[in-house]
Design a protein around this motif. Structure first.
Motif, PDB file in Angstrom:
ATOM      1  N   SER A 134       0.826  -1.207   0.000  1.00 17.06           N
ATOM      2  CA  SER A 134       0.000   0.000   0.000  1.00 17.06           C
ATOM      3  C   SER A 134       0.860   1.257   0.000  1.00 17.06           C
ATOM      4  O   SER A 134       0.591   2.210  -0.742  1.00 17.06           O
ATOM      5  N   LEU A 135       1.905   1.260   0.818  1.00 18.84           N
ATOM      6  CA  LEU A 135       2.818   2.415   0.851  1.00 18.84           C
ATOM      7  C   LEU A 135       3.506   2.612  -0.499  1.00 18.84           C
ATOM      8  O   LEU A 135       3.618   3.740  -0.991  1.00 18.84           O
ATOM      9  N   ALA A 136       3.932   1.518  -1.111  1.00 19.85           N
ATOM     10  CA  ALA A 136       4.598   1.606  -2.419  1.00 19.85           C
ATOM     11  C   ALA A 136       3.628   2.099  -3.491  1.00 19.85           C
ATOM     12  O   ALA A 136       4.004   2.900  -4.355  1.00 19.85           O
ATOM     13  N   MET A 137       2.390   1.643  -3.432  1.00 16.67           N
ATOM     14  CA  MET A 137       1.393   2.071  -4.418  1.00 16.67           C
ATOM     15  C   MET A 137       1.078   3.558  -4.256  1.00 16.67           C
ATOM     16  O   MET A 137       0.919   4.276  -5.240  1.00 16.67           O
ATOM     17  N   LYS A 138       1.003   4.028  -3.013  1.00 17.42           N
ATOM     18  CA  LYS A 138       0.746   5.456  -2.778  1.00 17.42           C
ATOM     19  C   LYS A 138       1.893   6.298  -3.316  1.00 17.42           C
ATOM     20  O   LYS A 138       1.664   7.346  -3.917  1.00 17.42           O
ATOM     21  N   GLU A 139       3.123   5.844  -3.118  1.00 19.26           N
ATOM     22  CA  GLU A 139       4.278   6.584  -3.630  1.00 19.26           C
ATOM     23  C   GLU A 139       4.325   6.556  -5.153  1.00 19.26           C
ATOM     24  O   GLU A 139       4.887   7.451  -5.771  1.00 19.26           O
ATOM     25  N   SER A 140       3.720   5.541  -5.756  1.00 23.63           N
ATOM     26  CA  SER A 140       3.710   5.411  -7.216  1.00 23.63           C
ATOM     27  C   SER A 140       2.489   6.092  -7.842  1.00 23.63           C
ATOM     28  O   SER A 140       2.337   6.083  -9.053  1.00 23.63           O
ATOM     29  N   GLY A 141       1.604   6.623  -7.015  1.00 22.87           N
ATOM     30  CA  GLY A 141       0.411   7.290  -7.534  1.00 22.87           C
ATOM     31  C   GLY A 141      -0.722   6.335  -7.863  1.00 22.87           C
ATOM     32  O   GLY A 141      -1.599   6.668  -8.656  1.00 22.87           O
ATOM     33  N   LEU A 142      -0.722   5.163  -7.270  1.00 21.70           N
ATOM     34  CA  LEU A 142      -1.762   4.169  -7.535  1.00 21.70           C
ATOM     35  C   LEU A 142      -2.585   3.897  -6.270  1.00 21.70           C
ATOM     36  O   LEU A 142      -2.782   2.748  -5.877  1.00 21.70           O
ATOM     37  N   GLU A 143      -3.092   4.954  -5.651  1.00 19.99           N
ATOM     38  CA  GLU A 143      -3.887   4.807  -4.431  1.00 19.99           C
ATOM     39  C   GLU A 143      -5.166   4.028  -4.675  1.00 19.99           C
ATOM     40  O   GLU A 143      -5.752   3.466  -3.755  1.00 19.99           O
ATOM     41  N   ALA A 144      -5.632   3.958  -5.924  1.00 19.87           N
ATOM     42  CA  ALA A 144      -6.876   3.268  -6.254  1.00 19.87           C
ATOM     43  C   ALA A 144      -6.797   1.771  -5.970  1.00 19.87           C
ATOM     44  O   ALA A 144      -7.827   1.101  -5.888  1.00 19.87           O
ATOM     45  N   LEU A 145      -5.597   1.233  -5.804  1.00 17.56           N
ATOM     46  CA  LEU A 145      -5.454  -0.196  -5.532  1.00 17.56           C
ATOM     47  C   LEU A 145      -5.629  -0.529  -4.051  1.00 17.56           C
ATOM     48  O   LEU A 145      -5.717  -1.699  -3.688  1.00 17.56           O
ATOM     49  N   ASP A 146      -5.661   0.471  -3.205  1.00 13.47           N
ATOM     50  CA  ASP A 146      -5.737   0.259  -1.753  1.00 13.47           C
ATOM     51  C   ASP A 146      -6.901  -0.655  -1.331  1.00 13.47           C
ATOM     52  O   ASP A 146      -6.700  -1.539  -0.493  1.00 13.47           O
TER      53      ASP A 146
END
Length: 177
Positions: free
Chosen positions: A63-75
């Motif tokens: 989740s942290l990696a996705m947020k840093e990558s701009g993919l918060e929608a995967l949370d």
């Protein structure tokens, strides 16, 4: 409270995962719960052969990696056991291999995917998996380029054949006369 050493290790995992996610052309998340060791090994081998990286990382770190990558929608999809298949070279390979295995092993459930930064649902993953391979698409495009050229060559050959037949007829007439 985790020690500084463990915190640094987790930060490194997040940083590495963030780099891989940013470089990936496609990512597919799946729930692998219920797969046997043999099935999981076969899946990993098939993914490796297709040039796809397969990882199981804690959901909080993912989740942290996705947020840093701009993919918060995967949370919302990061709950329960989650495996991640990603490829930086072939956008179709992760979807194709995981989709094939989800048909073979019903326990493997596809969750969500990302193709070039856009989130796609399960139907999008299956549609992506149904695409022909890159080599087949290139062959079709080259075949399309080749068709008009070969038609043009046939037209030119037809004119040449007609000229040769006419000249041959004239030569036969003169030889008979």
């Amino acid at each position: 409270m985790p020690s500084n050493k463990i915190l640094e290790q987790k930060k490194q995992v997040v940083a590495d995962l963030t780099e891989k996610v940013k470089a990936a052309q496609s990512i597919v998340l799946a729930d692998y719960r219920g797969l046997t060791v043999e099935q999981d090994t076969a899946l990993r081998n098939a993914l490796r052969a297709a040039g796809v990286e397969y990882k199981v990382v804690k959901n909080t770190l993912t989740s942290l990696a996705m947020k840093e990558s701009g993919l918060e929608a995967l949370d919302p999809f990061l709950n329960g056991p989650t495996a991640m298949a990603l490829s930086s070279t072939d956008a179709v390979a992760p979807a194709k291999v995981l989709s094939d295995f989800s048909k073979k092993f019903e326990k493997l459930e596809l969750k969500v995917g990302v193709v070039e930064g856009k989130v796609i649902d399960i139907n999008g993953i299956k549609a992506l998996a149904d695409l022909p391979s890159r080599e087949v698409l290139i062959a079709k495009v080259l075949g399309g380029f080749n068709a008009p050229i070969s038609g043009f060559v046939n037209v030119l050959n037809g004119n040449m054949r007609g000229l040769v037949v006419a000249l041959n007829a004239i030569a036969e007439q003169k030889a008979n006369a």
